[in-house]
Design a protein around this motif. Sequence first.
Motif, mmCIF file in Angstrom:
data_model
loop_
_atom_site.group_PDB
_atom_site.id
_atom_site.type_symbol
_atom_site.label_atom_id
_atom_site.label_comp_id
_atom_site.label_asym_id
_atom_site.label_seq_id
_atom_site.Cartn_x
_atom_site.Cartn_y
_atom_site.Cartn_z
ATOM 1 N N LEU A 170 0.747 -1.277 -0.048
ATOM 2 C CA LEU A 170 -0.124 -0.026 0.122
ATOM 3 C C LEU A 170 0.893 1.075 -0.173
ATOM 4 C CD1 LEU A 170 -2.757 -1.010 2.649
ATOM 5 C CD2 LEU A 170 -2.969 -0.956 0.132
ATOM 6 N N VAL A 171 2.291 1.225 -0.048
ATOM 7 C CA VAL A 171 2.840 2.167 -0.049
ATOM 8 C C VAL A 171 2.734 2.981 -1.402
ATOM 9 C CG1 VAL A 171 5.469 3.050 -0.377
ATOM 10 C CG2 VAL A 171 4.674 1.273 1.445
ATOM 11 N N PRO A 172 2.532 4.287 -1.148
ATOM 12 C CA PRO A 172 2.322 4.943 -2.606
ATOM 13 C C PRO A 172 3.396 5.230 -3.271
ATOM 14 C CG PRO A 172 2.189 6.516 -0.860
ATOM 15 C CD PRO A 172 2.312 5.140 -0.160
ATOM 16 N N GLN A 173 4.179 4.432 -3.384
ATOM 17 C CA GLN A 173 5.446 4.555 -4.483
ATOM 18 C C GLN A 173 5.710 3.185 -4.938
ATOM 19 O OE1 GLN A 173 7.428 7.287 -4.411
ATOM 20 N NE2 GLN A 173 7.218 8.349 -2.822
ATOM 21 N N SER A 192 8.282 -2.002 -6.679
ATOM 22 C CA SER A 192 9.579 -2.530 -7.203
ATOM 23 C C SER A 192 10.908 -1.877 -6.494
ATOM 24 C CB SER A 192 9.758 -2.254 -8.419
ATOM 25 O OG SER A 192 8.951 -2.533 -9.347
ATOM 26 N N VAL A 193 10.801 -0.753 -5.869
ATOM 27 C CA VAL A 193 11.703 -0.056 -5.288
ATOM 28 C C VAL A 193 11.943 -0.746 -3.940
ATOM 29 C CG1 VAL A 193 12.478 1.977 -4.409
ATOM 30 C CG2 VAL A 193 11.633 2.092 -6.383
ATOM 31 N N LEU A 194 10.839 -0.757 -3.301
ATOM 32 C CA LEU A 194 11.271 -1.558 -1.866
ATOM 33 C C LEU A 194 11.455 -2.803 -2.086
ATOM 34 C CD1 LEU A 194 7.500 -0.785 -0.291
ATOM 35 C CD2 LEU A 194 10.134 0.345 0.231
ATOM 36 N N VAL A 195 11.195 -3.586 -3.072
ATOM 37 C CA VAL A 195 11.700 -4.961 -3.266
ATOM 38 C C VAL A 195 13.038 -5.010 -3.625
ATOM 39 C CG1 VAL A 195 11.534 -6.863 -5.032
ATOM 40 C CG2 VAL A 195 9.508 -6.001 -4.206
ATOM 41 N N LEU A 196 13.540 -4.002 -4.342
ATOM 42 C CA LEU A 196 14.933 -3.899 -4.722
ATOM 43 C C LEU A 196 15.820 -3.740 -3.390
ATOM 44 C CD1 LEU A 196 17.296 -3.619 -6.783
ATOM 45 C CD2 LEU A 196 16.938 -1.247 -6.874
ATOM 46 N N ALA A 197 15.136 -2.614 -2.468
ATOM 47 C CA ALA A 197 15.917 -2.561 -1.266
ATOM 48 C C ALA A 197 15.991 -3.550 -0.392
ATOM 49 C CB ALA A 197 15.027 -1.404 -0.513
ATOM 50 N N PHE A 254 -4.077 6.516 -5.371
ATOM 51 C CA PHE A 254 -5.077 5.900 -4.448
ATOM 52 C C PHE A 254 -4.449 5.504 -3.103
ATOM 53 C CE2 PHE A 254 -7.804 2.118 -3.009
ATOM 54 C CZ PHE A 254 -8.726 2.915 -2.705
ATOM 55 N N TYR A 255 -3.435 4.637 -3.251
ATOM 56 C CA TYR A 255 -2.809 4.367 -1.935
ATOM 57 C C TYR A 255 -2.487 5.352 -0.902
ATOM 58 C CZ TYR A 255 -2.665 -0.071 -4.435
ATOM 59 O OH TYR A 255 -2.930 -1.271 -5.184
ATOM 60 N N ALA A 256 -2.049 6.620 -1.660
ATOM 61 C CA ALA A 256 -1.526 7.769 -0.890
ATOM 62 C C ALA A 256 -2.953 8.142 0.028
ATOM 63 C CB ALA A 256 -1.022 8.892 -1.500
ATOM 64 N N GLU A 257 -4.033 8.007 -0.448
ATOM 65 C CA GLU A 257 -5.246 8.580 0.401
ATOM 66 C C GLU A 257 -5.964 7.470 1.408
ATOM 67 O OE1 GLU A 257 -7.472 11.462 -1.345
ATOM 68 O OE2 GLU A 257 -6.350 11.492 -3.100
ATOM 69 N N GLY A 260 7.063 3.184 9.494
ATOM 70 C CA GLY A 260 5.748 2.935 8.783
ATOM 71 C C GLY A 260 5.490 4.326 8.157
ATOM 72 N N ALA A 261 5.509 5.426 8.984
ATOM 73 C CA ALA A 261 5.184 6.812 8.349
ATOM 74 C C ALA A 261 6.139 7.168 7.188
ATOM 75 C CB ALA A 261 5.076 7.854 9.164
ATOM 76 N N GLY A 262 7.208 6.594 7.282
ATOM 77 C CA GLY A 262 8.344 7.074 6.229
ATOM 78 C C GLY A 262 8.038 6.442 5.169
ATOM 79 N N LEU A 263 7.730 5.165 5.092
ATOM 80 C CA LEU A 263 7.411 4.326 3.907
ATOM 81 C C LEU A 263 5.978 4.894 3.116
ATOM 82 C CD1 LEU A 263 8.023 0.545 4.841
ATOM 83 C CD2 LEU A 263 9.443 2.293 3.528
#
Lengths: 227, 204, 225, 54
Positions: free
Chosen positions: A91-94, A97-102, B72-75, B98-101
């Motif tokens: 659910l991270v709004p980014q 793939s980047v998270l997975v890479l990390a 959408f995920y941002a909201e 958690g907040a950072g991610l």
Amino acid sequence: MNKLSLIGLLSIMIRRDLVLAMRRRADVVTTLIFFVIVVSLFPLGVGPEADMLRNMAPGVIWVAALLASMLSLGRLFSADHLDGTLEQMLLVPQSLSVLVLAKILAHWMVSGLPLVIMAPVLGLQFDMTAQSIGVLIIALLLGTPTLSMIGAVGAALTLGLRGGGALVSLLVLPLCIPVLIFGAGAVEAVISGTSVSSHLSLLGALLVMALAFTPWVTALALRISME
Amino acid sequence: MLEISNLACSRGDHLLFSGLNFSLSPGELLQVQGANGSGKTSLLRTLCGFIMPDTGEILWHGQNIRELGDQFYAEIIYLGHLNAIKDELNALENLRIGAGLAGCKMDDKQVIAALRRLGLRGRETLPVKVLSQGQRRRVALARLLLSNASLWILDEPLTALDVGAVELMQELISEHLVNNGMVIYTTHQPLEVVGVATRRLALT
Amino acid sequence: MVPWFACSAAIMFVAGLYISFFVAPTDVQQSEAYRIMFIHVPVSILSMFIYLVMAGYAALGLIFNTRLSSMMASALAPTGALLAFLSLWTGALWGKPMWGAWWVWDARLTSELILLFLYLGFIALHASIDDPRRADRASALLAILGSVNVPIIYFSVQWWNTLHQGASVKLTGTSMHVAMQQGMYTMMLAVWLYAITISLIRVRSIILERESKAQWVSELMEIKR
Amino acid sequence: MNWGEFFAMNGYAWYVWGSFGMALLIFIVEMVMVRHRRTVILQQLRLTSNAEDL
């Protein structure tokens, strides 16, 4: 809301996984010990002739590294899956793939890098020359991240399945064969006096390819597995 | 504004629900009801985009959430059965990461304030593994205070909470609704928010 | 459709076997042992081809979310695995009298072995996921990954092999007799038809298993009675 | 060419018939497996549909 840059996201995730790994040092050490023991078993199995051992060394070390990296794959996503953090990562709004890479990079730092550092010592056990040990280290540095990345896809696909460990090996090992061939081939090339650079550049090419595609494929596999 | 039209979802070969229609506007509270296995959790997970619905659409401000993706995920913020906190880290670290991610930069003061509001004063730097189940749930709930998501999706938020925490939860929800937030939740315990009519959706 | 394919497969097998054993002449160098070729070559080619078809179906299923193509992919996998095994088996039996060894670490043999592992991985992954939709999608991803890897693996193994030894024995370049060609093509067609038949039958059972809740299934002739 | 000679395959009988025999075996086993799978699922379906009638 200020969005984090991708690099920022990458570093948060890597730092988190490294901290977690440091608080569970036993797991990291176990993989390393497994690697050392497997390599040390070979001379006991085939006999102590120095010539034969020297020829076998690259293959043995590479196969052991491959097995050790399989062993640690189970930890890559399963802990996050069990406590629900993986759901939150989706659910991270980014980019996932980047998270997975990390996660893969962090995983490599705690399970792949120690193997690379340990390898010269094992090379000495097998009476390898300084030059071939040098090439072995470079080859491992190029090859083990690729192993981690291919393994990550397998780990993501088998997330939460019974008998996941054995299954992951069945899925991942065949795909790892090119890395094994070129990795061990590079060291053998030193021993037989042929060109090393072609092997290493092929290893590098595999690494670049894996770097480009596997985080994305792993992210897709995670989404499938979380459904 | 969340709109759901003609949603159907199945797990394996078993059809959980079909033809589901509802919408949720800012300031509204929706409780999903139903027996065990009626698909409450699956519905919430479908809303989060984990599960692909068999048919139907989920629209957020008129756009399909599949197309919106990260926007959408941002909201939204989702709180599942699992607390999504790491045993090896302490409460402060858990929330900060958690907040950072989620893309918010947090200073420790805000995090500590949130933890204190949830009654975890003095436990901010203890490893989570020494906390009780209820306290862990409170750590997870503190995430709600630290995010500026407008849609809260809460799956059984009250499990393991004591009476005081349930009241606190009601307070948090009503504050969120006053700020034009939306909440969807499932629960088996009574959860009434003063001044807001709870809409109910029954799954069979 | 199934009986039609089954019949033509049977006819083709009979014709192919007849040509392979009675019409095609004895080879000068390999004597009668070369007749293994008539089963080995079609089986090997098909085992590779089925993997591509399977990966194609799997990809279709993954991208367009069509259930039927995913089912087709999982119906093809066991046949492909068996053909790959058969290819290794007949290859070993052919290799022993010709090269004097059951197994050489030749590029083709090694890739075929890895292909068998890929098939087994696909089947194992599909079998160990309970939710059929997740199973379809996960194994589809694996199949695609495998098909990307097959060329890399083939290339790397070949390269590795030429470094080790140049001993890969090839079919000495005698131009094939016409009857041999005919036998080969007929057998090829026969194995093709066989594979189609068997996977059609299998996919029908899979459809029944998956759709057992659907209305039309309970109205089938075979079930009423 | 008589039958004995034919089956002897000029000394390669074991290899040639081993290959074709295994092929035959695998094909038969596969067909039996497929048919078995089909009968099992049909039986199951018949059971469930009968149960609904009751």
